[in-house]
Design a protein around this motif. Structure first.
Motif, PDB file in Angstrom:
ATOM      1  N   MET A   1       0.803  -1.177  -0.246  1.00 58.75           N
ATOM      2  CA  MET A   1      -0.095  -0.002   0.068  1.00 58.75           C
ATOM      3  C   MET A   1       1.028   1.291   0.046  1.00 58.75           C
ATOM      4  N   ASN A   2       0.688   2.117  -0.977  1.00 58.41           N
ATOM      5  CA  ASN A   2       1.619   3.245  -1.096  1.00 58.41           C
ATOM      6  C   ASN A   2       0.857   4.656  -0.829  1.00 58.41           C
ATOM      7  N   VAL A   3      -0.239   4.484   0.044  1.00 56.21           N
ATOM      8  CA  VAL A   3      -0.890   5.738   0.483  1.00 56.21           C
ATOM      9  C   VAL A   3       0.269   6.626   1.235  1.00 56.21           C
ATOM     10  N   ARG A   4       0.007   7.771   1.488  1.00 53.01           N
ATOM     11  CA  ARG A   4       0.853   8.763   2.212  1.00 53.01           C
ATOM     12  C   ARG A   4       0.023   9.519   3.057  1.00 53.01           C
ATOM     13  N   ILE A   5       0.076   9.662   4.351  1.00 51.90           N
ATOM     14  CA  ILE A   5      -0.805  10.504   5.243  1.00 51.90           C
ATOM     15  C   ILE A   5       0.269  11.329   6.219  1.00 51.90           C
TER      16      ILE A   5
ATOM     17  N   LEU B   1     -11.622   6.898   7.597  1.00 57.52           N
ATOM     18  CA  LEU B   1     -11.805   5.481   7.268  1.00 57.52           C
ATOM     19  C   LEU B   1     -12.448   5.358   5.825  1.00 57.52           C
ATOM     20  N   ARG B   2     -13.441   6.199   5.602  1.00 60.08           N
ATOM     21  CA  ARG B   2     -14.231   5.974   4.524  1.00 60.08           C
ATOM     22  C   ARG B   2     -13.353   6.396   3.111  1.00 60.08           C
ATOM     23  N   SER B   3     -12.410   7.705   3.370  1.00 61.59           N
ATOM     24  CA  SER B   3     -11.681   8.078   2.451  1.00 61.59           C
ATOM     25  C   SER B   3     -10.458   7.153   2.102  1.00 61.59           C
ATOM     26  N   LEU B   4     -10.038   6.600   3.271  1.00 56.70           N
ATOM     27  CA  LEU B   4      -8.819   5.688   3.097  1.00 56.70           C
ATOM     28  C   LEU B   4      -9.000   4.346   2.266  1.00 56.70           C
ATOM     29  N   GLY B   5     -10.309   3.862   2.718  1.00 58.60           N
ATOM     30  CA  GLY B   5     -10.981   2.671   2.007  1.00 58.60           C
ATOM     31  C   GLY B   5     -11.123   3.002   0.694  1.00 58.60           C
TER      32      GLY B   5
ATOM     33  N   PRO C   1      -6.675  20.525  -1.495  1.00 58.52           N
ATOM     34  CA  PRO C   1      -7.947  20.132  -1.975  1.00 58.52           C
ATOM     35  C   PRO C   1      -8.925  19.372  -0.818  1.00 58.52           C
ATOM     36  N   LYS C   2     -10.118  19.796  -0.802  1.00 61.26           N
ATOM     37  CA  LYS C   2     -11.022  19.567   0.195  1.00 61.26           C
ATOM     38  C   LYS C   2     -11.401  18.042   0.383  1.00 61.26           C
TER      39      LYS C   2
ATOM     40  N   ASP D   1       2.440  23.340  -0.352  1.00 63.67           N
ATOM     41  CA  ASP D   1       1.561  22.695  -1.377  1.00 63.67           C
ATOM     42  C   ASP D   1       0.879  21.474  -1.037  1.00 63.67           C
ATOM     43  N   ALA D   2       0.216  20.882  -1.923  1.00 63.09           N
ATOM     44  CA  ALA D   2      -0.208  19.455  -1.868  1.00 63.09           C
ATOM     45  C   ALA D   2       0.376  18.226  -2.274  1.00 63.09           C
ATOM     46  N   GLN D   3       1.715  18.324  -2.098  1.00 68.83           N
ATOM     47  CA  GLN D   3       2.509  17.302  -2.895  1.00 68.83           C
ATOM     48  C   GLN D   3       3.171  16.399  -1.685  1.00 68.83           C
ATOM     49  N   THR D   4       2.830  16.798  -0.357  1.00 68.97           N
ATOM     50  CA  THR D   4       3.760  16.023   0.784  1.00 68.97           C
ATOM     51  C   THR D   4       2.960  14.796   1.093  1.00 68.97           C
ATOM     52  N   ALA D   5       1.520  14.836   0.792  1.00 70.82           N
ATOM     53  CA  ALA D   5       1.028  13.307   1.036  1.00 70.82           C
ATOM     54  C   ALA D   5      -0.197  13.218   0.212  1.00 70.82           C
ATOM     55  N   ASP D   6      -0.824  12.059   0.343  1.00 66.20           N
ATOM     56  CA  ASP D   6      -2.079  11.862  -0.368  1.00 66.20           C
ATOM     57  C   ASP D   6      -3.366  12.286   0.316  1.00 66.20           C
ATOM     58  N   LEU D   7      -3.170  12.157   2.006  1.00 65.05           N
ATOM     59  CA  LEU D   7      -4.142  12.590   2.617  1.00 65.05           C
ATOM     60  C   LEU D   7      -3.768  13.325   3.805  1.00 65.05           C
ATOM     61  N   TYR D   8      -4.336  14.397   4.173  1.00 63.45           N
ATOM     62  CA  TYR D   8      -3.892  15.022   5.334  1.00 63.45           C
ATOM     63  C   TYR D   8      -4.803  15.486   6.487  1.00 63.45           C
TER      64      TYR D   8
END
Length: 280
Positions: A1-5, A183-187, A64-65, A42-49
């Motif tokens: 899993m490559n998601v960044r938070i 959880l919803r967005s991560l899923g 982005p919202k 900027d919004a490049q640091t992670a996928d989710l904040y």
């Protein structure tokens, strides 16, 4: 899993607190970095904040919202039980770095019916040291987030405290609404990634199927455990155990492995739909 938070706070203490809450919710399988608000350009640091309420509007100008999540941080029930036992009419100082959160916490306490005391914000970053020490020397009751209240045991605050002062520290957790939103967005993010892996090849290899099965099992574990943890954390109940799939797919032949991966992906989709419903 490559998601960044990324856990973002107005100070390192708050960023680390959000990071700890997110780890407790999602487990340590997903890396979560910390950043201060002024470091986000900027919004490049992670996928989710993830951030607290006081920083949300500022970060919304950059992130982005759909990728920015408000963590509604609130102390667990033991904190409010302790406040309810403070004698009527007492002055209760809410110790914090800035006054925005103490005002929010005081309003929340009143909505819970705990309006028998006088809540007074005590923001140490907004006061001169002499003013802070003078206020502390007369305070009988001090409450606040554990990470900030812990500073009272260090100079310059420690020497100013009354010997009989009552300090109530609250360990915060994420509200159910904000936890399920994460959880919803991560899923959804994990599902989209798994669907992309599945569709990359019409005839995936054994190695590809094992990778999909492993990532799907991990995603299911994270979402199931996260849903349970988000509930039990409200009452300061101990850490729930998790039941993990112990690589049940490892020795399966190709046809059975393909069937296993497909069934687990369907289970993940079902779990995601349930979380979507709970988050409405």
């Amino acid at each position: 899993m490559n998601v960044r938070i990324a856990a973002v706070g107005s100070s390192p203490l708050i960023a680390e607190e959000i990071q700890d809450i997110a780890h407790a919710l999602l487990s340590d399988r997903i890396p979560i970095i910390t950043r201060q608000t002024d470091e986000i350009t900027d919004a490049q640091t992670a996928d989710l904040y993830l951030c607290a309420r006081t920083q949300y509007e500022q970060l919304l100008n950059i992130i982005p919202k759909e990728r920015l999540f408000l963590m509604e941080l609130q102390p667990d029930s033991t904190f409010f039980f302790a406040i309810s036992r403070i004698p009527h009419g007492s002055d209760v100082y809410i110790f914090n770095n800035y006054s925005a959160y103490p005002k929010e916490l005081a309003d929340y306490c009143r909505t819970l019916g705990m309006d028998q005391v006088n809540y007074i914000p005590l923001a140490f970053e907004e006061l001169r040291e002499e003013e802070l020490r003078e206020i502390l020397s007369g305070a009988s009751y001090i409450i606040g987030v554990d990470r900030f209240v812990g500073l009272l045991q260090k100079p310059p605050c420690q020497e100013a405290l009354r010997p009989d002062v009552k300090i109530i520290a609250g360990k915060r957790t994420a509200s159910l609404r904000s936890a399920f939103a994460v959880l919803r967005s991560l899923g959804r993010y994990l599902l989209d990634d798994l669907h992309a892996q599945w569709e990359q090849s019409e005839t995936p290899s054994v190695e590809q199927l094992r990778a999909i099965a492993a990532d799907t099992d991990s995603a299911i574990d994270i979402l199931q455990a996260g849903a349970i943890r988000s509930v039990v954390s409200q009452a300061a109940i101990g850490e729930p155990g998790t039941v993990r799939m112990e690589h049940a797919y490892a020795e399966l032949p190709l046809d059975e492995l393909r069937r296993y991966a497909a069934e687990r992906l369907q289970l993940l989709e079902l779990l995601q739909r349930k979380i979507d419903m709970l988050n409405k």
